[in-house]
Design a protein around this motif. Structure first.
Motif, PDB file in Angstrom:
ATOM      1  N   ILE A   1       0.951  -0.986  -0.069  1.00 62.56           N
ATOM      2  CA  ILE A   1      -0.327   0.056  -0.180  1.00 62.56           C
ATOM      3  C   ILE A   1       1.001   1.615  -0.031  1.00 62.56           C
ATOM      4  N   TYR A   2       2.167   1.172   0.882  1.00 59.41           N
ATOM      5  CA  TYR A   2       2.206   2.337   0.556  1.00 59.41           C
ATOM      6  C   TYR A   2       3.144   2.263  -0.629  1.00 59.41           C
ATOM      7  N   ASN A   3       4.525   1.441  -0.835  1.00 62.23           N
ATOM      8  CA  ASN A   3       5.255   1.618  -2.355  1.00 62.23           C
ATOM      9  C   ASN A   3       4.237   2.242  -3.417  1.00 62.23           C
ATOM     10  N   LEU A   4       2.251   1.593  -3.899  1.00 57.58           N
ATOM     11  CA  LEU A   4       1.756   2.133  -4.858  1.00 57.58           C
ATOM     12  C   LEU A   4       1.285   3.538  -4.102  1.00 57.58           C
ATOM     13  N   TYR A   5       1.326   3.761  -3.304  1.00 59.63           N
ATOM     14  CA  TYR A   5       0.713   5.352  -2.607  1.00 59.63           C
ATOM     15  C   TYR A   5       2.314   6.266  -2.699  1.00 59.63           C
ATOM     16  N   ARG A   6       3.104   5.570  -3.197  1.00 66.02           N
ATOM     17  CA  ARG A   6       4.625   6.351  -3.064  1.00 66.02           C
ATOM     18  C   ARG A   6       4.220   7.076  -4.897  1.00 66.02           C
ATOM     19  N   LEU A   7       4.101   5.055  -5.565  1.00 62.06           N
ATOM     20  CA  LEU A   7       4.735   5.883  -7.119  1.00 62.06           C
ATOM     21  C   LEU A   7       3.813   6.638  -7.322  1.00 62.06           C
ATOM     22  N   ARG A   8       1.943   6.712  -6.911  1.00 57.05           N
ATOM     23  CA  ARG A   8       1.114   7.109  -7.591  1.00 57.05           C
ATOM     24  C   ARG A   8       1.142   8.585  -7.461  1.00 57.05           C
ATOM     25  N   ALA A   9       2.087   8.960  -6.373  1.00 56.49           N
ATOM     26  CA  ALA A   9       2.694  10.364  -5.820  1.00 56.49           C
ATOM     27  C   ALA A   9       3.346  11.082  -6.514  1.00 56.49           C
TER      28      ALA A   9
ATOM     29  N   GLY B   1       5.608  12.713 -13.947  1.00 59.66           N
ATOM     30  CA  GLY B   1       4.548  12.040 -15.348  1.00 59.66           C
ATOM     31  C   GLY B   1       5.467  11.168 -16.423  1.00 59.66           C
ATOM     32  N   SER B   2       6.663  10.190 -15.503  1.00 62.34           N
ATOM     33  CA  SER B   2       7.750   9.051 -15.678  1.00 62.34           C
ATOM     34  C   SER B   2       6.678   7.936 -16.466  1.00 62.34           C
ATOM     35  N   HIS B   3       6.867   6.799 -16.886  1.00 61.68           N
ATOM     36  CA  HIS B   3       6.619   5.601 -16.847  1.00 61.68           C
ATOM     37  C   HIS B   3       7.215   4.929 -16.223  1.00 61.68           C
ATOM     38  N   ALA B   4       7.978   5.218 -15.182  1.00 64.81           N
ATOM     39  CA  ALA B   4       8.758   3.722 -14.485  1.00 64.81           C
ATOM     40  C   ALA B   4       8.167   4.062 -13.197  1.00 64.81           C
ATOM     41  N   GLU B   5       7.570   4.580 -12.791  1.00 66.65           N
ATOM     42  CA  GLU B   5       6.529   4.127 -12.432  1.00 66.65           C
ATOM     43  C   GLU B   5       4.938   3.154 -12.052  1.00 66.65           C
ATOM     44  N   ARG B   6       4.720   3.864 -13.506  1.00 62.67           N
ATOM     45  CA  ARG B   6       4.048   2.449 -13.772  1.00 62.67           C
ATOM     46  C   ARG B   6       4.384   0.926 -14.060  1.00 62.67           C
TER      47      ARG B   6
ATOM     48  N   PRO C   1       9.140  -9.505   1.737  1.00 62.91           N
ATOM     49  CA  PRO C   1       9.645  -8.261   1.946  1.00 62.91           C
ATOM     50  C   PRO C   1      10.766  -7.981   1.699  1.00 62.91           C
ATOM     51  N   ILE C   2      11.560  -8.191   1.938  1.00 66.30           N
ATOM     52  CA  ILE C   2      13.193  -8.251   1.138  1.00 66.30           C
ATOM     53  C   ILE C   2      12.788  -7.075  -0.384  1.00 66.30           C
ATOM     54  N   MET C   3      11.691  -8.289  -1.128  1.00 67.04           N
ATOM     55  CA  MET C   3      11.578  -7.147  -2.250  1.00 67.04           C
ATOM     56  C   MET C   3      10.853  -6.064  -2.448  1.00 67.04           C
ATOM     57  N   TYR C   4       9.923  -5.887  -1.992  1.00 70.89           N
ATOM     58  CA  TYR C   4       9.461  -4.317  -1.398  1.00 70.89           C
ATOM     59  C   TYR C   4      10.545  -3.437  -1.081  1.00 70.89           C
TER      60      TYR C   4
ATOM     61  N   VAL D   1      13.712  -3.502  -1.566  1.00 72.72           N
ATOM     62  CA  VAL D   1      14.756  -3.053  -2.630  1.00 72.72           C
ATOM     63  C   VAL D   1      14.294  -2.365  -3.652  1.00 72.72           C
ATOM     64  N   PHE D   2      13.418  -3.209  -4.257  1.00 67.78           N
ATOM     65  CA  PHE D   2      12.099  -2.595  -5.685  1.00 67.78           C
ATOM     66  C   PHE D   2      12.283  -1.001  -5.102  1.00 67.78           C
ATOM     67  N   HIS D   3      11.755  -0.503  -3.673  1.00 67.44           N
ATOM     68  CA  HIS D   3      11.312   0.607  -3.643  1.00 67.44           C
ATOM     69  C   HIS D   3      12.222   1.640  -3.395  1.00 67.44           C
ATOM     70  N   TRP D   4      13.654   0.978  -2.879  1.00 67.47           N
ATOM     71  CA  TRP D   4      14.746   1.788  -3.031  1.00 67.47           C
ATOM     72  C   TRP D   4      15.226   2.272  -4.162  1.00 67.47           C
ATOM     73  N   SER D   5      15.729   0.909  -4.945  1.00 68.04           N
ATOM     74  CA  SER D   5      16.154   1.913  -6.816  1.00 68.04           C
ATOM     75  C   SER D   5      15.376   2.220  -7.504  1.00 68.04           C
ATOM     76  N   LEU D   6      13.719   3.274  -6.906  1.00 66.91           N
ATOM     77  CA  LEU D   6      13.796   3.669  -7.097  1.00 66.91           C
ATOM     78  C   LEU D   6      13.700   5.275  -5.912  1.00 66.91           C
ATOM     79  N   PHE D   7      13.271   4.689  -5.169  1.00 67.74           N
ATOM     80  CA  PHE D   7      14.021   6.364  -4.097  1.00 67.74           C
ATOM     81  C   PHE D   7      14.171   5.778  -3.102  1.00 67.74           C
ATOM     82  N   THR D   8      15.350   5.877  -3.893  1.00 66.45           N
ATOM     83  CA  THR D   8      16.460   5.318  -2.552  1.00 66.45           C
ATOM     84  C   THR D   8      16.804   7.014  -1.423  1.00 66.45           C
ATOM     85  N   PRO D   9      16.791   5.943  -0.681  1.00 69.85           N
ATOM     86  CA  PRO D   9      16.552   7.285   0.576  1.00 69.85           C
ATOM     87  C   PRO D   9      18.154   7.114   0.968  1.00 69.85           C
ATOM     88  N   THR D  10      18.604   8.695   1.663  1.00 66.21           N
ATOM     89  CA  THR D  10      19.541   9.619   1.559  1.00 66.21           C
ATOM     90  C   THR D  10      20.741   8.556   2.162  1.00 66.21           C
TER      91      THR D  10
END
Length: 285
Positions: free
Chosen positions: A43-51, A57-62, A251-254, A256-265
């Motif tokens: 739910i959190y990852n999909l919310y971040r992607l939508r925002a 306007g990128s296709h990467a989120e889709r 849990p690891i997949m969600y 690291v995939f999230h970090w590959s797009l929204f990489t933490p500082t």
């Protein structure tokens, strides 16, 4: 015993392959804990992607969304399977073997999302992209045929059971090969001096793909054990290996995939992509 309404999506288990009560409980609890952990992640990852999509306007989120849906579908298949086993005292297995349509659709959706995610955030060479895409098309073609035969079986056509199981075995082998080739292509790209950001993304995607490969291998072992008449291996794999591969891997997949797009500082600094002196500036931004 009256067959439950969902038995049309299930197979009747051979008594030789029925798990003991404590085994059913362990497998069910492992999958339930996984469900509790990964559903908020999804739910959190999909919310971040939508925002992010609304902003860039990128296709990467889709493409990431497609990949996440595939990941969750494979989990739902195994979760509902073990829920049905637990609720029916091992008599029925929903979405198992020749009726595992949700799992095949999930793997196909995941691989499609993964291919386009990789192509959208990593600058692959042309030859590498062609190899990946050719194997992807072969896998999707077989997986699509498997889904068709499984749907026919669900609607009562038992004449294609053997064909469906054979195609599933072929699809499993090809799927594992595809995922390992994907990992190898990531490592291959890393030898050609990519940018630090691309290298970090390659590492993160490799970890996530490895987790999916582990889950696919564990499911394939259970299928082979049942196909060749090894109840002990089937029961141990179904009880421990598959649930634990989901509990650890999903849990690891969600993450690291999230970090590959929204990489933490902190990870950007750890990978030396940015200097620690910029941390305060980025936090303000």
């Amino acid at each position: 015993m009256v067959d439950p309404w969902w038995s049309v999506l299930a197979i009747s288990e051979d008594p030789t392959y029925i798990l003991a009560e404590d085994q059913r409980f362990f497998a069910m609890m492992a999958m339930l804990v996984t469900f509790i952990i990964i559903t908020p992640q999804l739910i959190y990852n999909l919310y971040r992607l939508r925002a992010s999509s609304s902003f860039t306007g990128s296709h990467a989120e889709r493409n990431y969304t497609v990949m996440y849906v595939g990941v969750y579908s494979t989990f739902l298949n195994s979760f509902l399977l073990r829920l049905s086993i637990y609720q029916s005292d091992g008599q029925f297995s929903v979405f198992a073997q020749e009726k595992a349509v949700l799992f095949v659709i999930g793997i196909s959706t995941f691989t499609a999302g993964l291919v386009f995610v990789a192509f959208s955030i990593i600058n692959f060479r042309t030859r590498t992209k062609k190899i990946i895409f050719a194997i992807f098309i072969a896998f999707i073609s077989i997986a699509g045929t498997v889904v068709i035969t499984q749907t026919m079986i669900i609607f009562g056509n038992t004449t294609v059971v053997t064909l469906s199981l054979t195609l599933q075995a072929l699809a499993s082998v090809l799927g594992v090969i595809f995922l390992f080739i994907f990992i190898s292509s990531f490592l291959f790209e890393m030898t050609y001096d990519p940018s630090k950001m691309e290298k970090l993304r390659l590492v993160l995607l490799s970890i996530g793909v490895s987790m999916m490969a582990l889950q696919l291998v564990s499911v394939a072992i259970a299928g082979v054990a049942k196909r060749f008449g090894n109840p002990e291996l089937f029961i141990n794999t179904s009880t421990y290996l598959i649930p634990l591969s989901y509990l650890i891997g999903q849990p690891i997949m969600y993450l690291v995939f999230h970090w590959s797009l929204f990489t933490p500082t902190w990870l950007l600094m750890r990978a030396r992509i940015i200097q620690p002196s910029l941390r305060g500036y980025l936090q303000n931004k």
